[in-house]
Motif scaffolding. Structure first.
Motif, short mmCIF file in Angstrom:
data_model
loop_
_atom_site.label_atom_id
_atom_site.label_comp_id
_atom_site.label_asym_id
_atom_site.label_seq_id
_atom_site.Cartn_x
_atom_site.Cartn_y
_atom_site.Cartn_z
N VAL A 106 0.84 -1.20 0.00
CA VAL A 106 0.00 0.00 0.00
C VAL A 106 0.88 1.25 0.00
O VAL A 106 0.57 2.24 -0.65
N ARG A 107 1.99 1.19 0.69
CA ARG A 107 2.91 2.32 0.74
C ARG A 107 3.46 2.63 -0.66
O ARG A 107 3.58 3.80 -1.03
N HIS A 108 3.77 1.60 -1.43
CA HIS A 108 4.25 1.79 -2.81
C HIS A 108 3.19 2.51 -3.63
O HIS A 108 3.50 3.46 -4.36
N SER A 109 1.97 2.05 -3.52
CA SER A 109 0.87 2.66 -4.27
C SER A 109 0.66 4.11 -3.85
O SER A 109 0.46 4.99 -4.70
N ARG A 110 0.75 4.39 -2.56
CA ARG A 110 0.58 5.77 -2.08
C ARG A 110 1.67 6.69 -2.62
O ARG A 110 1.41 7.83 -2.99
N MET A 111 2.90 6.19 -2.65
CA MET A 111 3.99 7.00 -3.20
C MET A 111 3.76 7.30 -4.67
O MET A 111 3.94 8.42 -5.13
N MET A 112 3.35 6.27 -5.41
CA MET A 112 3.10 6.47 -6.83
C MET A 112 1.95 7.46 -7.03
O MET A 112 2.03 8.34 -7.88
N ARG A 113 0.91 7.32 -6.23
CA ARG A 113 -0.22 8.25 -6.35
C ARG A 113 0.19 9.67 -5.97
O ARG A 113 -0.29 10.64 -6.54
N ALA A 114 1.09 9.81 -5.00
CA ALA A 114 1.58 11.15 -4.63
C ALA A 114 2.30 11.79 -5.82
O ALA A 114 2.11 12.98 -6.09
N ILE A 115 3.09 11.01 -6.52
CA ILE A 115 3.76 11.51 -7.71
C ILE A 115 2.72 11.90 -8.76
O ILE A 115 2.81 12.95 -9.39
N LEU A 116 1.72 11.06 -8.94
CA LEU A 116 0.71 11.28 -9.98
C LEU A 116 -0.19 12.48 -9.69
O LEU A 116 -0.74 13.07 -10.63
N ARG A 117 -0.33 12.87 -8.43
CA ARG A 117 -1.14 14.05 -8.13
C ARG A 117 -0.57 15.29 -8.82
O ARG A 117 -1.31 16.20 -9.18
N GLY A 118 0.72 15.31 -9.04
CA GLY A 118 1.35 16.42 -9.75
C GLY A 118 0.97 16.48 -11.23
O GLY A 118 1.26 17.46 -11.90
N TYR A 119 0.35 15.42 -11.72
CA TYR A 119 -0.06 15.37 -13.12
C TYR A 119 -1.55 15.66 -13.29
O TYR A 119 -2.09 15.55 -14.38
N ASN A 120 -2.24 16.00 -12.21
CA ASN A 120 -3.66 16.35 -12.26
C ASN A 120 -4.53 15.26 -12.87
O ASN A 120 -5.39 15.53 -13.70
N LEU A 121 -4.32 14.04 -12.45
CA LEU A 121 -5.14 12.93 -12.91
C LEU A 121 -6.27 12.69 -11.91
O LEU A 121 -6.09 12.89 -10.71
N THR A 122 -7.41 12.25 -12.42
CA THR A 122 -8.50 11.87 -11.53
C THR A 122 -8.11 10.60 -10.78
O THR A 122 -7.13 9.93 -11.12
N GLU A 123 -8.89 10.25 -9.79
CA GLU A 123 -8.63 9.03 -9.00
C GLU A 123 -8.60 7.80 -9.90
O GLU A 123 -7.71 6.95 -9.79
#
Length: 190
Positions: free
Chosen positions: A118-135
């Protein structure tokens, strides 16, 4: 019953080191016992069976990989964070091929609940928030990135790019640039 504690941690770490030497699939309690110079039966006070040993090695690898990736992306954003994250995975796989294979091991529900996956996924999602992607787009992107990183590392480890021009490193850099461009221009939902 398997005991927890420093001795059990040493057994799992020795199993991870053995995986790096001979390959994760080849790690068994008997192979580990030979490596440690002990009887196989004595390992069963620390692991229940071969599956439990592999699960514990996988959990160790996931934790190490998460720590490496977290340190790599700290204070970074956008393409810089994406590249740092990807490079952390690739470098870990090169240094620890058996452990990286262990990180791909399918965990049962109980082990998965205690893993750092889950931590891996959260890190990746944190990076992706900078790309303005929906959930939903983030979910697709996490799967894409995981597939690209694991696939490239696997092909590279198997020697798939060893005799080709341009170099594997040059291709890696181009791929990360292409992923960044894709993430910045992710297609709108159809």
């Amino acid at each position: 019953m398997a005991k927890a504690g420093p001795a059990a941690e040493r057994v799992v770490r020795a199993g991870a080191e053995l995986a790096d030497e001979i390959g994760f699939e080849q790690v068994t309690p008997s192979a580990l016992a030979r490596q440690l110079g002990v009887r196989t039966a004595s390992l069963y006070s620390h692991v229940k069976n071969a599956h439990d040993l592999k699960t514990k090695i996988a959990l160790l690898a996931l934790e190490e990989l998460a720590d490496v990736a977290a340190a790599a992306i700290a204070g970074r954003a956008g393409k810089d964070a994406l590249s740092a994250f990807a490079d952390a995975y690739r470098d870990y796989a090169r240094r620890h091929p058996g452990r990286f294979a262990a990180a791909q091991f399918r965990l049962d529900a109980d082990a998965a609940a205690t893993s750092t996956g889950v931590r891996h996924s959260r890190m990746m999602r944190a990076i992706l928030r900078g790309y303005n992607l929906t959930e939903v787009q983030q979910t697709h992107a996490v799967r894409l990135l995981g597939s690209v990183f694991s696939g490239y590392v696997g092909l590279e480890a198997a020697g798939g790019f060893s005799h080709s021009v341009p170099s594997s490193q040059e291709s890696w850099t181009e791929i990360l640039g292409a992923l960044d461009a894709l993430l910045r221009n992710w297609p709108a939902p159809s």
